[in-house]
Design a protein around this motif. Structure first.
Motif: not given
Length: 485
Positions: A24-31, A51-58, A110-122
């Motif tokens: 499970l791929d999770r993308f959290v966007y913010g400022g 949220v979207m399927p990742g790995g073999a799901g992708n 896998k949860t990715r935090f993306i703030g101000s156009r840059q990935q901050l943390l996974r």
């Protein structure tokens, strides 16, 4: 591509079984506009989550986007993430998913935090323990049952537990016995685990790690592939080499095939390997040769790296990329509405101002160029929407357009003034304006701003609308009359 059939992107007859590590791929966007007083770290204000399927799901998502029918098998825990994963997989048309539940396991997340156009943390959540024997047995049984109905087997190995030695041994033997191609997206350094596979697709770093060859140039990539063929008992190897393209080695003695990268503008390489595996699997499932499949996959990879995140490639994009010579990235500038929305989202995230104009643009003349120049001078990116042929006939009569929509789009895309061309079949561009929400709408004509179609939509969200005066004596109608005289 002379060795590919008339419609190389028709994968509707493809039936593919994908077994592997489903995530499970999770993308959290913010400022981000300030630093925490508690520690020197950014404070992120969450704005949206995807949220979207990742790995073999992708891999399965990519296959389905190409038009194939997919059976997806993997492992999951008895948890909320598994429920969410099943929900998003159910939304993927063409994918029939079955996740074997292991109660002692945790669904890979896998949860990715993306703030101000840059990935901050996974942040990763997964089980450190291997799956239970019972879960593995159930996965093997389900895969063997599904194999009969599918033409190609894909093993998507992320070294998370679903593609263990027992799974590999049983499924590779079963598929080989029936003569079905076996594709492996590999992990680790010991490729002897994949003995009997038809094709493995390591990237440059993976191939280098497994063989000790640098893969920095054509020769070393070939050496790495040949080592895997000779030492691991794999029939064929495709090394994906990023900006250097791909290298295909078939067997022990055949000449290697080097494919140059086809990407014109790289935004995100996430998931490009999944796109390559999916395209090759779909191509082999409908009878394409391995070199043909590799060329198709190379074109698909060039498309997907021009998108945001773990994206997919659609058949119409692939057809356009294959049939239109594209030395200057022209094909990448012609998009469907959803693809245009992806690109505009990226440009806007970079703070760029989006301009928009629309029309038939049948026979390009100085008046058109004046309009495009005027709009482009007021924005960072220019989107041009053109009426589909069916729409033009409604507006102009049965003798128009003179040039079909594909050729009109190509000509506009070849202009340096234009960043994106979208063909719309609606009577007006209003649905497209509502989707893209450009900062600036400019229309050429002899009328007021209030009379511009879509002006109310653009002004409602704070956009700007302008009218560009036509160049005297310049029109497609006048040009046609002149040609007929």
């Amino acid at each position: 591509m002379s060795d590919v059939a008339a419609d190389p992107a028709d994968f509707t007859a493809a039936r593919v079984l994908v077994v592997g590590d489903v995530m499970l791929d999770r993308f959290v966007y913010g400022g981000v506009d300030r630093i925490s007083p508690e520690a020197p770290i950014p404070i992120m204000r969450i704005e949206r989550e995807i949220v979207m399927p990742g790995g073999a799901g992708n891999v399965a998502r990519n296959l389905a986007a190409l038009g194939a029918k997919v059976a997806l098998l993997g492992l999951a825990g008895d948890d909320v993430a598994a429920d969410q994963l099943n929900e998003v997989l159910a939304l993927e048309p063409g994918v029939e998913a079955h996740l074997v539940i292991d109660e002692a396991w945790h669904t890979i997340e896998k949860t990715r935090f993306i703030g101000s156009r840059q990935q901050l943390l996974r942040v990763d959540r997964e089980s450190s323990a291997q799956p239970s024997d019972e879960a593995v047995d159930a996965l093997i049984k389900a895969a063997l049952d599904a194999l009969a109905d599918n033409a190609v087997l894909v093993l998507s190995d992320y070294a998370k537990g679903a593609v263990g030695d027992r799974v590999l041994s049983r499924l590779v033997k079963a598929a080989a016995k029936t003569g079905k191609p076996i594709l492996v997206d590999p992990k680790g350094t010991d490729y002897r685990r994949y003995k009997g596979a038809t094709l493995v697709t390591p990237n440059r770093a993976e191939a280098a790690l497994a063989t000790g060859e640098s893969c920095a140039d054509d020769d070393s990539a070939v050496n790495a592939a040949r080592k895997l063929v000779n030492d691991a008992g794999i029939a064929n190897v495709l090394v994906t080499r990023g900006s250097a393209g791909m290298t295909l080695v078939q067997g022990k003695d055949s000449a290697p095939l080097h494919l140059k990268a086809e990407a014109r503008e790289v935004f995100d390489v996430s998931g490009a390997g999944d796109t390559v595996v999916a395209t090759i699997a779909a191509a082999l499932a409908v009878g394409r040769s391995l070199p043909q499949a590799a060329r198709l996959a190379n074109a698909a990879a060039g498309i997907v790296v021009g998108k945001i995140g773990t994206a997919v490639v659609h058949p119409e994009e692939l057809r356009l990329a294959l049939h239109m010579p594209d030395p200057h990235g022209i094909a990448a500038k012609v998009a469907t509405a959803p693809q245009a929305a992806e690109r505009v989202t990226l440009w806007r995230s970079r703070g760029e101002r989006i301009g928009f104009t629309n029309g038939v643009f049948d026979l390009l003349h100085p008046g058109h160029l004046a309009l495009l120049s005027e709009v482009r001078a007021q924005c960072d990116r220019l989107v041009v929407a053109i009426n589909a042929d069916s729409s033009v006939r409604k507006l102009k009569g049965p003798t128009r357009p003179v040039q079909d929509e594909r050729h009109r789009a190509q000509i506009l895309a070849a202009l340096g003034l234009v960043d994106l061309v979208v063909i719309f079949a609606d009577d007006t561009p209003e649905p497209l304006l509502d989707l893209l929400k450009p900062d600036l709408l400019v229309k050429g004509g002899d009328y007021t701003v209030d009379q511009v179609v879509g002006a109310d939509i653009v002004r409602a969200y704070g956009g700007e609308v302008k009218v560009s005066r036509l160049v005297a004596g310049q029109s497609t109608t006048a040009t046609i009359k002149k040609l007929q005289s």
